[in-house]
Design an enzyme around this catalytic site. Structure first.
Site, PDB file in Angstrom:
ATOM      1  N   TYR A   1       4.885  13.423  -9.970  1.00 38.49           N
ATOM      2  CA  TYR A   1       6.065  14.297  -9.880  1.00 38.49           C
ATOM      3  C   TYR A   1       6.775  14.307 -11.225  1.00 38.49           C
ATOM      4  O   TYR A   1       6.983  13.258 -11.832  1.00 38.49           O
ATOM      5  CB  TYR A   1       7.032  13.765  -8.812  1.00 38.49           C
ATOM      6  CG  TYR A   1       8.385  14.455  -8.840  1.00 38.49           C
ATOM      7  CD1 TYR A   1       8.673  15.520  -7.992  1.00 38.49           C
ATOM      8  CD2 TYR A   1       9.369  14.042  -9.749  1.00 38.49           C
ATOM      9  CE1 TYR A   1       9.896  16.170  -8.043  1.00 38.49           C
ATOM     10  CE2 TYR A   1      10.603  14.688  -9.811  1.00 38.49           C
ATOM     11  CZ  TYR A   1      10.852  15.747  -8.960  1.00 38.49           C
ATOM     12  OH  TYR A   1      12.060  16.386  -9.023  1.00 38.49           O
TER      13      TYR A   1
ATOM     14  N   GLU B   1      10.881  21.891 -11.593  1.00 35.99           N
ATOM     15  CA  GLU B   1      10.134  20.788 -11.000  1.00 35.99           C
ATOM     16  C   GLU B   1       8.654  21.125 -10.852  1.00 35.99           C
ATOM     17  O   GLU B   1       8.305  22.271 -10.548  1.00 35.99           O
ATOM     18  CB  GLU B   1      10.774  20.562  -9.628  1.00 35.99           C
ATOM     19  CG  GLU B   1      10.294  19.445  -8.807  1.00 35.99           C
ATOM     20  CD  GLU B   1      11.110  19.362  -7.499  1.00 35.99           C
ATOM     21  OE1 GLU B   1      12.161  18.702  -7.508  1.00 35.99           O
ATOM     22  OE2 GLU B   1      10.685  19.948  -6.500  1.00 35.99           O
TER      23      GLU B   1
END
Ligand code: GDP
Ligand code: MN
Length: 381
Positions: free
Chosen positions: A101, A189
């Site tokens: 991530y 993101e």
């Protein structure tokens, strides 16, 4: 403003982030044709403004064009977190060796952009943050210099040990930060950022939220808005120039001024109620805004009572009273209404209301208590 994955990917690609190609479809037939064009296994992905699409069945692999067609039909029938799927992204499937991530958000505490990275990607980052916070690295970025190469390398070493992958990830982190800061992002993101068995580092998902205050000076970004994918009440409110945020309670609040709106919500909670929304009709309100506000609030079936709280300064309370009367004539209310108003042209407002069978209070506490009691059937307050 939320944008779709395919739109965020287009922005990220411009900054050089490696992302597999992809095309958008609105029908199963289109998805089949795209899958045939790409050849091999593809991923079909729901384009909605919600995370966790994978878990909700909105992300599926398809080995053949025929399978892509049937999977697309299933996904186009889905409703993910209340949002109907109208578009899907078809993209060649990547082989995944690991999922990480990486994301950038605005951090209010440090008043800076903060870059977050975790080798535990793919799943909810919120879950990682709650259960294994040591698996998330946070780095606050100095806006004067941006994300420097050495900083990006340090963060990338937290993700990978293979130097080739560390270098690739560091580059992606710098590209992501630039995409975020140069496009008015409040969030950017990639989850998952994957490594492939061949050792490449590739972004398979992309999410971006744009700060609404940036849209005025970025017409190209503002044009990415997809109203059909937004909550109808929020679209209606924005077009009426109202600041509106839907909440889960049952006391509909219509207030002038953000500060008074916050205080009203606090008081609703204090007396045992739950606000159904935040709604600021603004300083210089006109009757049309009040009509729009009532339309939006009454559209929410959770609302069991409506509370007006108006402090007349620049806002003329007679304007508000006229708006209330007009709105109720157009659309008679099905829930009780409590009006508290005081200030500019108060006497005129009270007269307008009483001529139309309505009454107003002047005390804020009393009005809030009454609205909460009406919404809860007398159980609270
Ligand atoms: P989200 O659930 O809304 O965050 O959607 P994602 O795009 O992150 O997809 C969810 C999951 O589907 C990912 O974490 C992957 O495990 C899987 N996935 C997505 N794209 C691919 C792909 O190209 N190949 C493979 N094998 N899995 C994928
Ligand atoms: Mn994801």
């Amino acid at each position: 403003m939320n944008i779709h994955e395919y739109q965020a990917k287009e922005i990220f690609r411009k900054y050089g982030i490696p992302i597999p190609p992809g095309e958008v479809a609105t029908t199963p037939e289109q998805a089949e044709a795209i899958a045939r064009k790409f050849g091999g296994t593809v991923v079909v992905k729901a384009q909605v403004h919600a995370g966790g699409r994978g878990k909700a069945g909105g992300v599926k692999l398809a080995r053949t064009p025929e399978e892509a067609k049937s999977v697309a039909a299933q996904i186009l029938n889905l409703n993910i977190k209340g949002l109907p799927v109208q578009r899907i992204l078809v993209t060649p499937a990547a082989d995944i060796a690991s999922e990480a991530y990486v994301g950038v958000i605005v951090d209010r505490a440090s008043k800076r952009a903060v870059l977050m990275a975790s080798p535990a990607g793919g799943i909810d980052i919120e879950e990682v943050a709650a259960k294994t916070p040591e698996k998330i690295l946070r780095h606050s970025v100095d806006p004067r210099y941006g994300l420097q190469a050495f900083e990006a390398m340090q963060i990338a070493f937290f993700l990978y040990s293979e130097i080739k992958q560390v270098r690739a990830a560091a580059k992606i982190l710098q590209q992501l930060y630039r995409a975020f800061s140069e496009n008015g992002g409040s969030l950017a993101e990639i989850n998952p950022l994957v490594t492939t068995p061949a050792g490449d580092v590739v972004a398979l998902d992309a999410k971006m939220v744009i700060d609404d205050n940036e849209l005025e000076r970025r017409p190209d970004i503002a044009a990415l808005r997809d109203e059909s994918a937004e909550a109808p009440s929020e679209v209606d409110a924005r077009n009426a120039n109202l600041t509106f945020i839907k909440l889960d309670g049952n006391v509909g609040c219509i207030v002038n001024g953000a500060g008074l709106a916050m205080a009203t919500m606090d008081l609703v909670k204090y007396y045992g109620g739950e606000p159904a929304n935040f709604l600021d009709i603004g300083g210089s309100s006109n009757p049309e805004k009040v009509v729009a506000a009532l339309r939006i609030i009454t559209g929410d079936t959770n609302v069991k009572a409506i509370l007006f709280n108006i402090f007349g300064g620049i806002t003329r309370t007679d304007d508000v009273a006229n708006g209330i009367v007009t709105a109720i004539r157009q659309n008679p209310l099905k829930v009780p209404l409590v009006i508290r108003l005081t200030g500019t042209n108060e006497e005129i407002a009270v007269k307008i209301l009483s001529e139309n069978g309505l009454s107003a209070m002047t005390d804020m506490d009393e009005a809030v208590k009454k609205a909460v009691a009406l919404a809860t059937g007398g159980k609270a307050a």
